[in-house]
Design a protein around this motif. Structure first.
Motif, PDB file in Angstrom:
ATOM      1  N   PRO A  44       0.797  -1.234   0.000  1.00  0.00           N
ATOM      2  CA  PRO A  44       0.000   0.000   0.000  1.00  0.00           C
ATOM      3  C   PRO A  44       0.829   1.284   0.000  1.00  0.00           C
ATOM      4  N   LEU A  45       2.108   1.224   0.256  1.00  0.00           N
ATOM      5  CA  LEU A  45       2.972   2.413   0.284  1.00  0.00           C
ATOM      6  C   LEU A  45       2.450   3.473   1.261  1.00  0.00           C
ATOM      7  N   ASP A  46       2.005   3.020   2.420  1.00  0.00           N
ATOM      8  CA  ASP A  46       1.545   3.975   3.414  1.00  0.00           C
ATOM      9  C   ASP A  46       2.628   4.244   4.464  1.00  0.00           C
ATOM     10  N   ASP A 104      -1.634  -5.661   9.625  1.00  0.00           N
ATOM     11  CA  ASP A 104      -2.056  -5.009   8.387  1.00  0.00           C
ATOM     12  C   ASP A 104      -1.658  -5.944   7.261  1.00  0.00           C
ATOM     13  N   GLU A 144      -2.118  -5.889   4.091  1.00  0.00           N
ATOM     14  CA  GLU A 144      -1.645  -5.319   2.825  1.00  0.00           C
ATOM     15  C   GLU A 144      -0.139  -5.089   2.839  1.00  0.00           C
ATOM     16  N   ARG A 145       0.378  -4.764   4.028  1.00  0.00           N
ATOM     17  CA  ARG A 145       1.813  -4.477   4.097  1.00  0.00           C
ATOM     18  C   ARG A 145       2.651  -5.750   4.119  1.00  0.00           C
ATOM     19  N   LYS A 151      -5.301   8.606  -2.168  1.00  0.00           N
ATOM     20  CA  LYS A 151      -4.441   7.615  -1.529  1.00  0.00           C
ATOM     21  C   LYS A 151      -5.122   6.933  -0.350  1.00  0.00           C
ATOM     22  N   TRP A 152      -5.939   7.686   0.382  1.00  0.00           N
ATOM     23  CA  TRP A 152      -6.462   7.139   1.629  1.00  0.00           C
ATOM     24  C   TRP A 152      -7.935   6.771   1.543  1.00  0.00           C
ATOM     25  N   LYS A 175      -7.963   4.240  -3.784  1.00  0.00           N
ATOM     26  CA  LYS A 175      -6.513   4.053  -3.625  1.00  0.00           C
ATOM     27  C   LYS A 175      -5.766   4.269  -4.930  1.00  0.00           C
ATOM     28  N   GLU A 188       2.548  14.014   1.984  1.00  0.00           N
ATOM     29  CA  GLU A 188       1.101  14.037   1.840  1.00  0.00           C
ATOM     30  C   GLU A 188       0.587  15.377   1.313  1.00  0.00           C
ATOM     31  N   CYS A 193       3.280  12.080  10.010  1.00  0.00           N
ATOM     32  CA  CYS A 193       4.441  11.231   9.779  1.00  0.00           C
ATOM     33  C   CYS A 193       5.679  11.841  10.419  1.00  0.00           C
ATOM     34  N   LYS A 218      -7.024  -4.561   6.929  1.00  0.00           N
ATOM     35  CA  LYS A 218      -6.112  -3.597   7.561  1.00  0.00           C
ATOM     36  C   LYS A 218      -6.502  -3.449   9.021  1.00  0.00           C
ATOM     37  N   ASN A 219      -5.543  -3.130   9.837  1.00  0.00           N
ATOM     38  CA  ASN A 219      -5.792  -2.839  11.240  1.00  0.00           C
ATOM     39  C   ASN A 219      -6.569  -3.971  11.908  1.00  0.00           C
ATOM     40  N   GLU A 248      -6.105   6.144   9.193  1.00  0.00           N
ATOM     41  CA  GLU A 248      -5.644   5.626  10.482  1.00  0.00           C
ATOM     42  C   GLU A 248      -4.978   6.643  11.390  1.00  0.00           C
ATOM     43  N   LYS A 249      -4.116   7.469  10.829  1.00  0.00           N
ATOM     44  CA  LYS A 249      -3.281   8.306  11.684  1.00  0.00           C
ATOM     45  C   LYS A 249      -3.474   9.769  11.314  1.00  0.00           C
ATOM     46  N   PRO A 287       4.061   6.867   5.376  1.00  0.00           N
ATOM     47  CA  PRO A 287       3.875   7.986   6.297  1.00  0.00           C
ATOM     48  C   PRO A 287       3.126   7.615   7.567  1.00  0.00           C
ATOM     49  N   ILE A 288       2.255   6.603   7.503  1.00  0.00           N
ATOM     50  CA  ILE A 288       1.549   6.268   8.735  1.00  0.00           C
ATOM     51  C   ILE A 288       2.047   4.957   9.328  1.00  0.00           C
ATOM     52  N   VAL A 292      -0.882  13.257   8.069  1.00  0.00           N
ATOM     53  CA  VAL A 292      -1.003  11.954   8.699  1.00  0.00           C
ATOM     54  C   VAL A 292      -0.007  11.835   9.863  1.00  0.00           C
ATOM     55  N   ASP A 351       4.307   2.433  11.355  1.00  0.00           N
ATOM     56  CA  ASP A 351       5.252   2.506  12.473  1.00  0.00           C
ATOM     57  C   ASP A 351       6.620   1.939  12.132  1.00  0.00           C
TER      58      ASP A 351
END
Lengths: 576, 188, 443
Positions: A134-136, A182, A184-185, B183-184, B188, B144, B90, A171-172, B119-120, A138-139, B88, A141
């Motif tokens: 998913p290339l997320d 998650d 997808e990751r 994206k979110w 997607k 973002e 980050c 997800k989650n 989520e965040k 930024p969120i 988000v 961890d």
């Protein structure tokens, strides 16, 4: 050249029980059975892996560790092998790459971790992995310590050719009380599955679905609730498994890691303390094959919240008169007052209760304090429990061995002191690092029998409420020191954050008290850090002879043989 | 290392005693002085300036309509067209900020909200305008497109507390940014 | 009333008291003049810099009207009230003009208040003394910078002398016979301030700045001293008042157009005088640490130079010291080369004669009331005119200082040193010989 008079390298290596392997053009020797990935990594030719973990069974599922392999040509019947000037047979390179984790080295093998074949293979594998990722970041961890991020920037193509819709997965997902998933990751490395199956022995996790829809999941009706479940989060090379405790708390690149040890049981698992400014965000296990391998129990891992909690005592408190309320004070005034009051106490009617949770250095200073005051009765509180058969020791104190080495020869039974307090034989008590209302078997009424109670503690507890003097010490993350675990290994605690509020290092409190009580020990007065105490103690205790802070190292040193073993390490060594 | 020696010009004696050059320079600066005072400076009409020299007398005459697209004013946070908080949390801006003006406290998005997939989101986001140096690195680093340098250049505070801008203030200043980010959401 | 006049007469009649009182008055005048000039030259500097760079410079700062509120005025805009008082409606063109002049907000003074506001700001700023400095010297250094130029100014004549009924007043705080030497001695002292500041700051950039200042000031002291020897040879005196008097009568050093100035010798001497002038002015620039010779505090390589560690009033002392040095330097150049207070073209001599004649007429029994008043004031009028001439020249030269600063880029340090030791020193020595030859051969 003559081959009869010289010994060939293969024979030479065979005599030592080793094999010759050429890695990126240089010849090295390895023991038979060494995995190619390990061999390459030990000589600095880095092989990227997702699924391979030295402590887990081999899966060979991620294909990231593809390397180029070459072997000597197969000989025709009757053909003699030819040797080059160094005595090695020529290498014939295979046209396709092999995985480095599932294959072991063999004689006269050649490995190339660079070059077109491997670079193309890695780029291809990464492209497949990223096609549904998913290339997320930024969120996520894991960002910052994510293998997929690192390898993509090192070996990936940088752009995407993927035009289609990415597969949607869960997800989650709540896997257990402490772990989130998650899907997808996930890169489907199965590390978590193998860990739970092989190391913990609980078949909880498995892969469901096929192809693009393959995903990790708990078996129906089961939860990932083992006390070792957070190790799967450490194992996960990407951000698929995340810790609920650490979720969205802080990005890892802000965190400073300090090597230290766990103080929740006698095993003394090696840990890293991850902190930013004055806040601790997480603890993770640090590899030490003699103590905790790569793991640690969740209960110990999450037991750090008290460090920044409200309950911490930030200032020394004193009771200036009998029955007067406790009042905050300054260090100078408080220590001076304590010294005066201690000098008034009769030595024969005074006792000390120490804690086996203190470091060796602190215990050593407690002994010096007892000597200075002439106190004969010292006891510690023992915490006997049950081992979980993995890493949690039966001994709940992290430094029982050290306490026995330093204090035990003089120690009297705790029961003696307790009955003394109840009968009124003992009128003054120093409770150092221990809450005597909790596990020592004393009630608040018993304590009120005492004329004088001085306590050293980092957080508020039953004893500090009743104490005449409370000296705020620090927790394990704020101090330097050494502890000896149940197997007799001396290990270091390192300071991750500065003492909170006006609290002070326990050793320096004890040292100042000893000096105020009239000690003229110049060595003590000149001390700058608890680290220097190791050298002083090394002269006194045979077991520590020759030790310095530096020579203990981050992995510790076995100095006493106690005969106690750690079950998980036993199993791991037996399986080798 | 290779380098090319620069050929220095040969100075004549007249150049080397400086006096002529100094006199020339003095004439040049004096010309500027006179032109500025008589309001005939060069390029004056390009700037449409009403003051001495090329200057616009600031509070009376402003250059707002001449602000370039890339002008870096105060940093602000923006919302998407779907009124989603784009940030988000980050914390890359916090990491890159050379003046350490940004502090982000990450938080979780309410799972019931329409942008739960994100989520965040920041629980708190403060920019200390006393520390901000308007370098624009936060805008550049933001993956973002949530933080933008606004065109706001008039930051005059009467209260020290207002210098530390919190999340609400930043969103109010930033407003809504056109251009949907898929994206979110479920696309997607 | 009579008693006061008697007292005054008896006190002023005593030569000692007369001398004391006039000297203190002159001292106060000179001191106030210098400090005002410092403030003014800061303003001039900034305005001119602005104009040269096509911008206005500080033109806003005035006396804000809302300050009046602090002193009891209840009106938010007193202007409106005043206009109403005079029956001027708020939308009339007078009111509009006042608004355009921003009279409704403040009393505009073309930004002249700016240096004062700066001074007030510096005065109110936090005084920081780093813990690592040598305290005593650190505090003493700014005084060493500000003090000497002020003392040096004592011998500068700002007007000719005036005869009063109690005696003559020489318009120069201290009419010393070694005036030139006095100035050199004291302006040389300020180098100690810079060196001390650099050393006591205990920090590398101030230290380098201090060293540079020392080297530069000592080097240019030599060139400066040698450059004016031809001039002193010509005037054969070290008394500055006499030098100016001589110029007033016989033509300025650089403009010998009247009196003896028209002689052949003076015209031939113009060549060495011009050389002296160039060297002297350049050296004054260097002595005052002004661009293009501000090596000691060039921001690009030394942060702030010798005053990097200074703040608040200590920094302001350095700042002021520099401007005082500039003003005193300008005054010295004017005094030596441009006739000081002299109005020029022989006007001084005529005026002096006129004043004398008027005094005689005025003291005559037959004089009318008008004539006697003129007789009393004539001397003062002349002195005042000459003082105005002095101030005009001073402002013009300060302008020149500023003009040069915003035109020329900074030299490199080796160039600065080379210029002093390899160029100026030699030329100055040759110049002395040349002057001697001219004085000997051309009569």
């Amino acid at each position: 050249m003559s081959t009869t008079s010289t010994i060939l390298p293969k024979d030479e290596a065979a005599a030592q029980g080793e094999l010759n392997v050429q890695i990126n053009g240089t010849w090295h020797r390895f023991a038979p059975g060494t995995r190619i990935a390990d061999a390459c990594n030990t000589v600095g030719a880095h092989v990227p892996c997702f699924c391979y973990h030295p402590k887990l069974a081999i899966a060979g599922s991620c294909r990231m560790c593809l390397v180029e392999q070459g072997m000597p040509p197969r000989l025709a019947p009757g053909q003699e092998p030819s040797y080059d000037a160094q005595g090695y047979q020529p290498l014939q390179w295979m046209p396709r790459a092999i995985i480095a984790c599932a294959n072991t080295v063999s004689e006269n093998m050649g490995i190339r971790t660079t070059g077109n074949i491997t670079a193309e293979a890695r780029r291809g594998v990464l492209e497949f992995l990223l096609s549904n990722h998913p290339l997320d970041c930024p969120i996520c961890d894991q960002a910052g310590e994510c293998k997929l991020q690192e390898y993509s920037s090192d070996y990936g193509s940088g752009t995407s050719r993927f035009q289609e819709e990415k597969t949607k997965k869960g997800k989650n997902i709540d896997l257990g009380p402490r772990v989130n998933l998650d899907q997808e990751r996930c890169v489907l490395c199965h590390r978590c599955v193998r860990f739970m199956r092989d190391i913990v022995g609980e078949e909880v996790l498995g892969a469901v679905g096929r192809g693009s829809n393959c995903a990790i999941s708990c078996y129906p009706g089961l939860k990932l609730d083992s006390n070792y479940s957070l190790n799967t989060v450490d194992l996960c090379p990407v951000g698929a498994l995340t810790s609920k405790d650490f979720r969205f708390k802080m990005r890892v690149w802000f965190l400073k890691s300090t090597p230290s040890i766990d103080v929740n049981c006698g095993t003394g698992s090696n840990i890293s303390i991850w902190s930013r400014e004055q806040e601790i965000y997480r603890l993770t296990p640090r590899q030490n094959d003699q103590v905790n391998s790569c793991w640690m129990p969740d209960s110990h891992r999450l037991n750090y919240k008290y460090i920044n909690a409200e309950e911490r005592i930030l200032n020394p408190t004193v009771r200036t008169d009998i029955g007067a309320p406790q009042r905050e004070s300054t260090w100078d005034a408080c220590l001076k007052l304590s010294a005066e009051q201690l000098q008034k106490c009769e030595a024969s009617k005074t006792a000390i209760i120490v804690s086996a949770r203190m470091t060796n250095e602190e215990l050593y200073l407690v002994r010096a304090l007892a000597k200075q005051l002439g106190i004969k009765e010292i006891a510690s509180v023992s915490r006997k429990g049950k081992s979980d058969g993995m890493l949690i020791s039966a001994d709940g104190n992290p430094n029982t061995t050290g306490e026995q080495m330093i204090i035990a020869e003089k120690a009297t039974a705790l029961e003696g002191i307790c009955s003394g307090i109840k009968s009124g034989r003992i009128t003054a008590l120093l409770a150092l690092g221990e809450d005597i209302t909790a596990e020592a078997g004393l009630s608040a009424d018993n304590i009120k029998n005492l004329d004088y109670l001085l306590t050293l503690a980092h957080s508020k507890n039953g004893t500090t409420e009743l104490a005449d003097v409370t000296l705020p010490g620090v927790t394990f993350a704020e101090k330097y020191g050494t502890m000896i675990n149940v197997t007799g290994r001396i290990q270091r605690l390192n300071q991750a954050i500065e003492p909170i509020g006006n609290s002070r290092d326990d050793w320096s409190i004890l040292r100042d008290l000893i000096i105020l009580l009239g000690s003229e020990d110049e060595k003590l007065a000149a001390l700058k850090s608890a680290r220097d105490l190791v050298t002083i103690m090394a002269d006194e205790f045979a077991a520590m002879a020759g030790l310095t802070w530096g020579s203990i190292g981050n992995d510790g040193k076995a100095i006493i043989s106690t005969g106690v073993t750690i079950p998980l390490i036993e199993r791991e060594q037996a399986s080798k | 290392m290779s380098y090319t020696p620069i050929k220095r010009p040969k100075f004549s004696l007249a150049d080397r005693i400086y006096i002529v050059a100094i006199a020339k320079g003095l004439c040049r600066t004096f010309k500027h002085l006179v032109l500025a005072l008589t309001r005939r400076s060069r390029h004056r009409e390009d700037f449409n300036s009403k003051g001495i020299g090329l200057c616009m007398p600031f509070p009376e005459q402003r250059w707002d309509e001449r602000l370039p697209e890339y002008y870096r004013g105060a940093p602000t946070l923006v919302r998407g067209e779907d009124s989603r908080e784009r940030c988000v949390s980050c914390q890359l801006c916090e990491f890159i900020c050379p003046a350490r003006a940004i502090t982000v406290t990450p938080g979780e998005v309410d799972p019931a909200s329409p942008c739960a997939k994100q989520e965040k989101a920041p629980k708190e986001f403060t920019i200390d305008m006393f520390r901000c140096i308007y370098c624009g690195m936060c805008e550049e680093v933001c993956p973002e497109q949530a933080i933008f340098m606004s065109q706001e250049y008039l930051i005059t505070l009467t209260d020290r507390d207002k210098g530390i801008r919190d999340k609400e203030t930043l969103y109010k200043l930033g407003g809504v940014r056109k251009g949907l980010v898929n994206k979110w959401n479920d696309h997607k | 009333m009579q008693f006061i006049i008697d007292c005054w007469n008896s006190v002023m009649g005593d030569p000692t008291w007369f001398y004391l009182i006039t000297t203190i008055a002159k001292l106060a005048l000179m001191f106030i003049l210098l400090l005002l000039f410092v403030v003014l030259s800061v303003w001039i500097e900034r305005r001119i810099a602005g104009w040269i760079q096509d911008r206005p410079g500080p033109n806003r700062t005035g006396i804000p009207i809302h300050l009046l509120q602090r002193f009891g005025s209840k009106e938010k805009q007193p202007l409106k009230k005043w206009l109403e008082y005079f029956g001027v409606p708020a939308n009339s063109w007078i009111a509009k003009l006042c608004t355009w002049l921003r009279l409704d907000r403040e009393i505009p003074l073309f930004g002249l208040i700016q240096p004062m506001a700066d001074g007030a700001k510096l005065f109110l700023k936090q005084e920081m003394t780093p813990s690592y400095v040598r305290k005593g010297f650190f505090i003493a250094a700014p005084m060493f910078v500000l003090g000497p130029p002020l003392i040096a100014a004592a011998v500068l004549p700002f007007s000719s002398s005036v005869d009063t009924c109690y005696g003559a007043i020489n318009m120069c705080v201290a009419n010393l016979n070694i005036g030139v030497l006095w100035i050199f001695a004291f302006s040389g002292l300020s180098v100690y301030g810079l060196t001390l500041a650099g050393w006591a700051s205990n920090s590398k950039f101030p230290f380098i700045g201090g060293l540079r200042a020392t080297a530069q000031l000592i080097s240019y002291e030599v060139a400066m001293g040698l450059s004016i020897i031809p001039l002193l040879m010509m005037f054969s005196t070290l008394n500055l008042q006499e030098i100016v008097q001589n110029q007033a009568e016989n033509g300025w050093t650089l403009v010998p157009l009247w009196g003896e100035g028209l002689s052949l010798q003076r015209w031939v001497l113009l060549l060495p005088m011009c050389i002296s002038f160039l060297i002297f002015v350049t050296s004054v620039f260097a002595e005052a640490n002004r661009t293009p010779f501000d090596m000691a505090e060039c921001e690009t390589d030394l942060v702030g130079g010798y005053h990097t560690e200074y703040s608040s009033m200590k920094f302001a002392s350095f700042f002021m010291g520099e401007y005082v040095a500039m003003v005193v330097g300008s005054a010295l150049v004017i005094t030596l080369f441009l006739g000081g207070w002299s109005i020029g073209l022989g006007a001084d001599v005529c005026l002096a004669d006129w004043a004398k004649a008027a005094a005689i007429t005025g003291s005559d029994q037959a004089a009318t009331c008008w004539q006697s008043i003129l007789g009393c004031c004539a001397g003062w009028i002349v002195v005042l005119l000459q003082f105005v001439a002095f101030i005009v020249k001073l402002v013009a030269f300060v302008f020149f200082f500023v003009w040069v600063r915003w035109t020329l880029p900074r030299f490199r340090f080796d160039q600065v040193m080379k210029l002093s030791w390899l160029v100026f020193f030699e030329i100055a020595v040759i110049n002395i010989l040349l002057t001697a030859a001219i004085l000997y051969f051309i009569q």
